[in-house]
Write an enzyme that holds these catalytic residues in place. Structure first.
Site, PDB file in Angstrom:
ATOM      1  N   ARG A  15      33.425  35.123  34.574  1.00  0.00           N
ATOM      2  CA  ARG A  15      34.424  35.857  33.809  1.00  0.00           C
ATOM      3  C   ARG A  15      33.883  36.214  32.420  1.00  0.00           C
ATOM      4  O   ARG A  15      32.883  35.676  31.974  1.00  0.00           O
ATOM      5  CB  ARG A  15      35.695  35.014  33.666  1.00  0.00           C
ATOM      6  N   LYS A  75      35.818  29.790  28.876  1.00  0.00           N
ATOM      7  CA  LYS A  75      35.745  28.342  29.042  1.00  0.00           C
ATOM      8  C   LYS A  75      35.313  27.678  27.740  1.00  0.00           C
ATOM      9  O   LYS A  75      34.769  28.306  26.837  1.00  0.00           O
ATOM     10  CB  LYS A  75      34.760  27.970  30.153  1.00  0.00           C
ATOM     11  N   TYR A  94      39.931  28.524  26.471  1.00  0.00           N
ATOM     12  CA  TYR A  94      40.426  27.313  27.127  1.00  0.00           C
ATOM     13  C   TYR A  94      39.589  26.136  26.642  1.00  0.00           C
ATOM     14  O   TYR A  94      38.355  26.191  26.668  1.00  0.00           O
ATOM     15  CB  TYR A  94      40.288  27.417  28.651  1.00  0.00           C
ATOM     16  N   HIS A  96      41.017  22.394  27.057  1.00  0.00           N
ATOM     17  CA  HIS A  96      41.366  21.205  27.860  1.00  0.00           C
ATOM     18  C   HIS A  96      40.757  19.947  27.239  1.00  0.00           C
ATOM     19  O   HIS A  96      40.092  19.156  27.897  1.00  0.00           O
ATOM     20  CB  HIS A  96      40.889  21.373  29.307  1.00  0.00           C
ATOM     21  N   GLU A 118      45.480  27.117  26.657  1.00  0.00           N
ATOM     22  CA  GLU A 118      46.369  26.371  27.558  1.00  0.00           C
ATOM     23  C   GLU A 118      47.554  25.722  26.868  1.00  0.00           C
ATOM     24  O   GLU A 118      48.481  25.252  27.540  1.00  0.00           O
ATOM     25  CB  GLU A 118      45.581  25.309  28.336  1.00  0.00           C
ATOM     26  N   ASP A 270      40.741  20.250  35.433  1.00  0.00           N
ATOM     27  CA  ASP A 270      40.478  20.533  34.018  1.00  0.00           C
ATOM     28  C   ASP A 270      41.209  19.564  33.093  1.00  0.00           C
ATOM     29  O   ASP A 270      40.800  19.369  31.953  1.00  0.00           O
ATOM     30  CB  ASP A 270      40.902  21.962  33.663  1.00  0.00           C
TER      31      ASP A 270
END
Length: 370
Positions: A15, A75, A94, A96, A118, A270
């Site tokens: 991505r 990510k 993101y 996490h 998130e 995740d």
């Protein structure tokens, strides 16, 4: 504000955080955009398209981090990227954090501003930047689970939809949120017998009304889980507690009660996973077997379908990214409460309670850092 878009370097992450259409929106507002060469190739966008939209192409990831005020990623930064991050630099991606302490410590040390997709949260509790990838992951969970139920890859040898004269496969979905709903819908579409477990009765009532007849809604508790895992072929872990670790709903001892070749797909990986035996895997080596039970725990499932995932993600993130660029992160977060909830680590301070709790770190109220 200067925007940087590095190429994703996590294993098989195809991505990209910004499309040429997004570059054009920043360019129209006089925000320079620097994109690392080939960053969009995995999603079907070449460097020429980015340049035509107004971006400047840089050869290396080091150049992108060095020039940018705001880094937009998909990510979390991996270890090789940590030294490139500058104090006060805004990272929008993101993270996490609660599932990986070394990343948390590295971002504290960097003194950057870490705004996590998130945990951006609307007043109704929904997570607008997590929803599109949850939709993709929920649907993919069934697609991948069905594949790994095949006997050549050590599954039970079950066709989820069955055939005339043969009962369909049985799918158990733990969690009735976005991931669980999409997984149940996909499994039902294949003709499987589906059960969704959740502890939210209003949500179960809603799902009971909108799901097809081959989907059952059941209140979740340990007794019910232990009973149902004995005869289900595919089990989807779809539990999410925003910004915190997922609870372990299936423990190691439960595996021994499952039939050999049962497939577990942990979409919550995740956030640490909702199976005790979960550990992250990659698209190169997606599964492992414990007690004859197949585990699929790929931490970036949507990265396998980037042509879909990138568009779905950037449709959601771009309006927020534009606010950050137009106003600066402090003013944007003051004006926009959902965006403020995305702040996790700011200039060396943990400002999200779930992250602080996960590792016993000091928590600082987010309002004091703006």
């Amino acid at each position: 504000m200067i925007i940087g878009v590095p190429k994703e370097i996590k294993t098989n992450e195809n991505r990209v955080a910004l499309t040429p259409a997004g570059v054009l929106e920043f360019s129209k507002r006089n925000h320079p955009v620097y994109v690392q060469s080939t960053a969009g190739e995995g999603s079907g966008f070449d460097d020429d398209e980015y340049e035509a939209a107004g971006a400047k192409i840089l050869s290396t990831i080091e150049e992108v981090y060095a020039v940018a005020d705001m880094i937009i990623k998909v990510k979390e930064p991996i270890e090789s990227e940590w030294p490139l991050i500058k104090p006060d630099q805004l990272l929008f991606t993101y993270f996490h954090f609660a599932s990986y302490e070394p990343l948390t410590e590295a971002m504290i040390k960097s003194k950057a501003v870490c705004l996590a997709y998130e945990t951006v949260e609307l007043p109704d509790g929904s997570l607008p930047l997590l929803v599109p990838m949850s939709e993709v992951a929920g649907r993919m969970a069934i697609q991948e689970g069905a594949k790994y139920l095949e006997k050549p890859v050590k599954g039970r040898g079950v066709l989820l939809g069955g055939v005339p004269g043969v009962a369909p496969g049985k799918v158990l979905v733990l969690g009735g949120g976005i991931v669980g709903t999409q997984a149940a819908r996909m499994a039902a579409g294949l003709g499987a017998e589906v059960s969704i477990l959740d502890i939210n009765l209003p949500r179960l009532r809603y799902l009971s009304e909108v799901m097809p007849p081959n989907v059952n809604t059941i209140f979740s508790n340990e007794y019910t889980i232990r009973k149902m895992i004995r005869d289900h072929d595919l089990i989807i872990g779809a539990i999410l507690i925003p910004g915190a670790k997922a609870p372990k709903l299936i423990t190691a001892d439960m595996l021994k009660t499952m039939r050999p070749g049962t497939v577990l797909v942990d979409v919550a990986v995740d956030q640490g996973g909702c199976f005790e035996t979960t550990h992250p895997t990659t698209h190169d080596n997606p599964t492992y077997i414990i007690d004859h039970v197949v585990h699929y725990c790929v931490a970036n499932m949507p990265g396998a379908v980037p042509a879909t995932s990138t568009l779905a993600l950037t449709n959601a993130t771009l309006p927020y990214a534009l606010q950050l660029a137009n106003k600066g992160w402090q003013k944007a977060c003051q004006d926009n409460l959902p965006l403020r909830k995305g702040l996790n680590v700011v200039n060396g301070k943990v400002v999200y309670q779930g992250v602080a709790d996960a590792f016993g770190l000091d928590y600082v109220d987010v309002n004091t850092v703006m």
